[in-house]
Design a protein around this motif. Sequence first.
Motif, PDB file in Angstrom:
ATOM      1  N   GLU A 176       0.845  -1.190   0.000  1.00  0.00           N
ATOM      2  CA  GLU A 176       0.000   0.000   0.000  1.00  0.00           C
ATOM      3  C   GLU A 176       0.883   1.243   0.000  1.00  0.00           C
ATOM      4  OE1 GLU A 176      -3.057   0.127   2.894  1.00  0.00           O
ATOM      5  OE2 GLU A 176      -3.604  -1.972   2.660  1.00  0.00           O
ATOM      6  N   TRP A 177       0.980   1.905  -1.147  1.00  0.00           N
ATOM      7  CA  TRP A 177       1.776   3.121  -1.214  1.00  0.00           C
ATOM      8  C   TRP A 177       0.904   4.316  -0.900  1.00  0.00           C
ATOM      9  CZ3 TRP A 177      -0.414   6.034  -5.003  1.00  0.00           C
ATOM     10  CH2 TRP A 177      -1.065   5.371  -6.038  1.00  0.00           C
ATOM     11  N   ASN A 178       1.530   5.373  -0.439  1.00  0.00           N
ATOM     12  CA  ASN A 178       0.804   6.559   0.001  1.00  0.00           C
ATOM     13  C   ASN A 178       1.011   7.760  -0.911  1.00  0.00           C
ATOM     14  OD1 ASN A 178      -0.244   5.380   2.442  1.00  0.00           O
ATOM     15  ND2 ASN A 178       1.838   5.497   3.264  1.00  0.00           N
ATOM     16  N   GLU A 179       2.121   7.789  -1.630  1.00  0.00           N
ATOM     17  CA  GLU A 179       2.421   8.906  -2.512  1.00  0.00           C
ATOM     18  C   GLU A 179       2.467   8.415  -3.961  1.00  0.00           C
ATOM     19  OE1 GLU A 179       2.637  12.013  -1.662  1.00  0.00           O
ATOM     20  OE2 GLU A 179       2.439  11.654   0.495  1.00  0.00           O
ATOM     21  N   PRO A 180       1.953   9.210  -4.886  1.00  0.00           N
ATOM     22  CA  PRO A 180       1.995   8.801  -6.302  1.00  0.00           C
ATOM     23  C   PRO A 180       3.412   8.503  -6.796  1.00  0.00           C
ATOM     24  CG  PRO A 180       0.548  10.695  -6.003  1.00  0.00           C
ATOM     25  CD  PRO A 180       1.227  10.487  -4.695  1.00  0.00           C
ATOM     26  N   ASN A 181       4.388   9.236  -6.264  1.00  0.00           N
ATOM     27  CA  ASN A 181       5.760   8.998  -6.702  1.00  0.00           C
ATOM     28  C   ASN A 181       6.222   7.582  -6.371  1.00  0.00           C
ATOM     29  OD1 ASN A 181       8.285  10.102  -7.841  1.00  0.00           O
ATOM     30  ND2 ASN A 181       9.091   9.711  -5.792  1.00  0.00           N
ATOM     31  N   GLU A 182       5.663   7.006  -5.310  1.00  0.00           N
ATOM     32  CA  GLU A 182       6.014   5.630  -4.963  1.00  0.00           C
ATOM     33  C   GLU A 182       5.579   4.670  -6.068  1.00  0.00           C
ATOM     34  OE1 GLU A 182       5.606   4.350  -0.704  1.00  0.00           O
ATOM     35  OE2 GLU A 182       4.457   6.214  -0.586  1.00  0.00           O
ATOM     36  N   LEU A 183       4.384   4.922  -6.624  1.00  0.00           N
ATOM     37  CA  LEU A 183       3.911   4.093  -7.722  1.00  0.00           C
ATOM     38  C   LEU A 183       4.829   4.214  -8.933  1.00  0.00           C
ATOM     39  CD1 LEU A 183       1.874   2.376  -9.320  1.00  0.00           C
ATOM     40  CD2 LEU A 183       0.614   4.493  -9.791  1.00  0.00           C
ATOM     41  N   LEU A 184       5.191   5.449  -9.285  1.00  0.00           N
ATOM     42  CA  LEU A 184       6.031   5.662 -10.459  1.00  0.00           C
ATOM     43  C   LEU A 184       7.400   5.018 -10.289  1.00  0.00           C
ATOM     44  CD1 LEU A 184       5.195   9.407 -11.267  1.00  0.00           C
ATOM     45  CD2 LEU A 184       4.186   7.337 -12.241  1.00  0.00           C
ATOM     46  N   ALA A 188       8.999   1.897 -12.262  1.00  0.00           N
ATOM     47  CA  ALA A 188      10.282   2.071 -12.953  1.00  0.00           C
ATOM     48  C   ALA A 188      11.271   0.985 -12.557  1.00  0.00           C
ATOM     49  CB  ALA A 188      10.856   3.453 -12.646  1.00  0.00           C
ATOM     50  N   LEU A 189      11.327   0.664 -11.265  1.00  0.00           N
ATOM     51  CA  LEU A 189      12.235  -0.389 -10.801  1.00  0.00           C
ATOM     52  C   LEU A 189      11.812  -1.750 -11.337  1.00  0.00           C
ATOM     53  CD1 LEU A 189      12.725   0.774  -7.100  1.00  0.00           C
ATOM     54  CD2 LEU A 189      14.463   0.772  -8.910  1.00  0.00           C
ATOM     55  N   ALA A 190      10.499  -1.985 -11.382  1.00  0.00           N
ATOM     56  CA  ALA A 190      10.019  -3.254 -11.939  1.00  0.00           C
ATOM     57  C   ALA A 190      10.369  -3.364 -13.420  1.00  0.00           C
ATOM     58  CB  ALA A 190       8.508  -3.372 -11.736  1.00  0.00           C
ATOM     59  N   SER A 208       6.695  -7.881  -3.341  1.00  0.00           N
ATOM     60  CA  SER A 208       5.393  -7.242  -3.488  1.00  0.00           C
ATOM     61  C   SER A 208       4.788  -6.793  -2.170  1.00  0.00           C
ATOM     62  CB  SER A 208       4.422  -8.210  -4.178  1.00  0.00           C
ATOM     63  OG  SER A 208       4.261  -9.383  -3.393  1.00  0.00           O
ATOM     64  N   ASP A 209       5.361  -7.208  -1.056  1.00  0.00           N
ATOM     65  CA  ASP A 209       4.706  -6.946   0.227  1.00  0.00           C
ATOM     66  C   ASP A 209       5.443  -5.928   1.090  1.00  0.00           C
ATOM     67  OD1 ASP A 209       6.855  -8.602   0.517  1.00  0.00           O
ATOM     68  OD2 ASP A 209       5.947  -9.855   2.079  1.00  0.00           O
ATOM     69  N   ILE A 210       6.527  -5.343   0.572  1.00  0.00           N
ATOM     70  CA  ILE A 210       7.273  -4.348   1.336  1.00  0.00           C
ATOM     71  C   ILE A 210       7.580  -3.153   0.452  1.00  0.00           C
ATOM     72  CG2 ILE A 210       8.337  -5.998   2.934  1.00  0.00           C
ATOM     73  CD1 ILE A 210      10.850  -5.917   1.216  1.00  0.00           C
ATOM     74  N   SER A 211       7.950  -2.066   1.086  1.00  0.00           N
ATOM     75  CA  SER A 211       8.329  -0.872   0.340  1.00  0.00           C
ATOM     76  C   SER A 211       9.543  -1.166  -0.530  1.00  0.00           C
ATOM     77  CB  SER A 211       8.654   0.266   1.313  1.00  0.00           C
ATOM     78  OG  SER A 211       9.303   1.332   0.651  1.00  0.00           O
ATOM     79  N   HIS A 212       9.601  -0.534  -1.698  1.00  0.00           N
ATOM     80  CA  HIS A 212      10.767  -0.734  -2.554  1.00  0.00           C
ATOM     81  C   HIS A 212      12.033  -0.187  -1.912  1.00  0.00           C
ATOM     82  CE1 HIS A 212       8.965   3.163  -3.711  1.00  0.00           C
ATOM     83  NE2 HIS A 212      10.210   3.569  -3.888  1.00  0.00           N
TER      84      HIS A 212
END
Length: 575
Positions: A176-184, A188-190, A208-212
Amino acid sequence: MSTTDVSNNNNAETQPTTLIEAEVALDIEQIVQGEVQRAVQEVIETQHQQPLQERPLAIVLSSESNGLNSEDGNNGRPPGESDGKICGLSRIAFFIVLFAAVVTAIAVGIAAPSFVGDEASLPVVTVAPNMSRTMAPSNASTTLLLNLLYPSKTVEDLSPAQFNATLWVVDEDSFEWNEPNELLERHALATFYFATGNTNTTPEWLASDISHCEWEFVSCNENGSVLSLQLEFKGLQGSLPAEIGRLSSLEELLLPGNRLNGQLPTELYSLTMLTWLNIGGNMLSGSLDNIGQLTRLRGLLCDGNRFQSIPNEMAKLQFLEVLKFIGSGLNSTIPANLPSSLTSLNLANNKLQGSIPFLSALSNLQDLTLSYNNLSGQIPPTGEMTALTWMLLTDNRLDGSLNSEFGNMVRLEYFNAANNLLNASIPSEVFGISTLTSLRLENNLLSGPLPTDMSTLRRLRFLYLNKNRLSGPIPESIGNSMVGLSSLELGYNQFTSTLPSELSKLNLRMFDVRENLLTGSVPASFNRWSLIRAAYFYSNNFTGGLENLFCDGRNSARIVEADCELTCTCCTGCK
């Protein structure tokens, strides 16, 4: 492909309410002011009032898209089973509103994605800042995310890595990310992972279950933005994806010792926070003409690639300290305007041509290595290079004489200009550098005598002057002053007179005076060399023998070669 096009192509039997019509129901001012959540609820209520088959964005990907099929938008779940909620809303609804917000912002000129350049370029993505989500599998979600990230591309235009990364974010990523930049950044890393790894030789580091920020090889700052990506010697292969440009806070990109190929993506040059770029030991090619955009760069290591030239853009890197292109196929000249901030410059083992540019401007340089090239001309003045400790120029075509300014390099420890065409005599200033530990000038055309007084070189451990045209006596000061000398190689010259007995004060491992014009007997005191491993005396005019020097077991000499006329039962060869 626009969202309207997607709806029409995939649901041609119906006449759905388009995304633009649904978006019109939203108050633009609400989105601009960030009141997205209430707008979301309005769209969802409208959506749930429609029959399922009329919902415009429950789009079905073809069987070519990994066989996913989700016509009912519920991903094959039994009717009524929850797909997860975000603030009480369905995950599909989140993406509908997310995309609607972007389209609305485009309409009012707030957050328009731009797609400039060739097809490999990436759009600038702006996402509503107060949205978060947990995505469950959904073909509609996949399509919406693809349209958000790649608005000017169809699915067929995407690389496998781009598409697989999007599926991973939608179908497998549960964080569960909180900021849109986390998604981007996560996407990008994926994409980087699928473009360069996912083989038997590369580690699996997507989780998939922890912060990048907790992924192996990834480091972040306190705001959760990626600062460093370190994948040294991990068996990576393929090309770097354009998505690397979305890691906008990246400071370190360390990828040496892999099998990456192709050109660096132009998006990499948008990483203006980058300070260290290590891509050595790969098979990358192309030009680096845009490198000047990375103005904060302090280290650029490009060893073992297939670049052809060093761009003049390097002059713009005013903070650059380390520049290395060892064995990179360079076949041009050395730029004359390298940044004065450099402390280490290594261009060894290339095909560089022309002369060495004026070096005095590089007053901060500590390490200069230009060995194994095709450089010609004289060694330029070095008077301002007072910080230099390491200077390797071996195996080029340098000619002329060594300049007297060498004496100004008061910190020089290692100087190697072997295997060139240097001529004239060796300036006495060279023998006045008290910090020298290694002096290698073998296989040149140097002539004249050595200075009588070499007492300054007390730290010298290696002296290689063989294969020149040096003449005169061997100075006694070598034995009196160079107390740490381990190797003394003076063979293949024109030295005359006798061997000074003072040399017995040294604890040599290697001694070579073959092919000279020396006379007299070899001093008996040489039997003090307890550590000697190899000694060469042949092709001189010595008399007597070496029997009491190397054959009585006092030392550990393994190789002793002398003229056959000399008595030496333990010699390994004679000539």
